[in-house]
Design a protein around this motif. Sequence first.
Motif, short mmCIF file in Angstrom:
data_model
loop_
_atom_site.label_atom_id
_atom_site.label_comp_id
_atom_site.label_asym_id
_atom_site.label_seq_id
_atom_site.Cartn_x
_atom_site.Cartn_y
_atom_site.Cartn_z
N PHE A 29 0.85 -1.21 0.00
CA PHE A 29 0.00 0.00 0.00
C PHE A 29 0.87 1.24 0.00
CE2 PHE A 29 -1.52 3.46 2.68
CZ PHE A 29 -2.74 3.76 2.13
N SER A 96 3.89 -6.53 2.71
CA SER A 96 3.13 -5.67 3.63
C SER A 96 1.62 -5.82 3.45
CB SER A 96 3.60 -4.22 3.50
OG SER A 96 3.18 -3.53 4.63
N MET A 97 0.92 -4.87 2.82
CA MET A 97 -0.52 -5.10 2.63
C MET A 97 -0.74 -6.36 1.80
SD MET A 97 -3.52 -2.57 1.15
CE MET A 97 -3.21 -2.82 -0.60
N TYR A 100 -0.99 -8.89 4.30
CA TYR A 100 -2.29 -8.90 4.99
C TYR A 100 -3.33 -9.63 4.13
CZ TYR A 100 -0.18 -4.65 7.16
OH TYR A 100 0.66 -3.74 7.76
N ARG A 134 -5.30 5.76 10.64
CA ARG A 134 -5.75 5.40 9.28
C ARG A 134 -7.01 6.20 8.91
NH1 ARG A 134 -2.28 1.36 7.33
NH2 ARG A 134 -2.05 -0.47 8.68
#
Length: 275
Positions: A29, A96-97, A100, A134
Amino acid sequence: MIKRVDLGGRSLNVFDLGRGPVLLWVHGFPLNHQMWSGQLEYFAQNYRVLAPDLRGFGGSDLAGAEMLGMDNFADDLRCLLDVLHITEPITYCGLSMGGYIAWSFLRKYQRRLRALVLCDTLSTADTREGVEKRFKNADRVLREGTSFLADEMIPRLLSPVSLEQRPAVEAAVRRMILSASPESVAAALHGMAHRIDSTGLLSSIKTPTLVLCGADDAISTRAQMLQMASAIPDSEYVEIPRAGHMAPCERPDFVNAALACFLERVHDTAPVSTL
Ligand code: MLT
C-alpha cells in the motif's frame, strides 16, 4: 506483457510474463505492480510471473468501492486465477498489505497455494492508535490528495541507507504513491483498519513459507517478523541487510538470491541465471 483482465464488472491491470510454475506478486500500500520491477523479468526466465495492480491501484479500476477489505482483494486474486484458467497451486509473494491479503487468501483458498513468500509484513491487526491514524489519513487524503502521505511514508518505507544513497528508489516509490487515487487510498486505509488479527493462523500454514525482512524495516520490525516466522511450521527466515520495508526495491539482488534459492527447492526448478 501488461494485459487487461476482466473480472466481470471490473478489470485489473496485470503484468503476465514467462512460462512455468506460477508466481503471484501482490504489492503493498499504496503502490502498484511496478514495485516488483527488480523481480519480475528476472523470475520470468523460469516461472510465469503474474503481478496485478490491485483493485483501485496502478491501472486497475476502483469500481466505486468505498472500503477495500483484505477479503475483497483476496477474492479478486482468486477470480484472476480462475479467469486465466490457472488451476495448479501457485506461489504467493506479498509485501506488507500484500501479506495482509495473504492471510485472507489462506483462510479462503489455502488449497490454491503451493508456497508462500511473506515480505515485510505483519500478522497482527492495527492498534487502536493505528486505526485512528488510518481514519484521519483517509479523510485527509480525500481533502488534500496523496502528497502528504508520500512525505509521511517514505522515511518509514526506506532504510536510512536507501534514503541517503538510492535516490532512484525513493523517486520510484514517491511516483507510485503520488499516482494512487485518493479514493482508492482512503478505501484501502479503511480496509486495513478493519482487518483482523491473523496470528492464530500461523501455526496452521501447511505450505513452505519464506519470510523476508529488511533489517532496518521500521513498519514490520525484524523482532516481529522473526516471531511470525517461528510460529509457521515449514518456514525459513531471511534478513536483507541495509534495507527497510521496501527490501525488494532497495536490495533486489539480495532478495532475488534468497527467493531463487527458496523457489528452486519448492518447485524443483533449475537455477535462474543472472540477467
Ligand atoms: C504497506 O507497505 O503495504 C503498508 O506499509 C502497510 C501498512 O500501512 O500497514
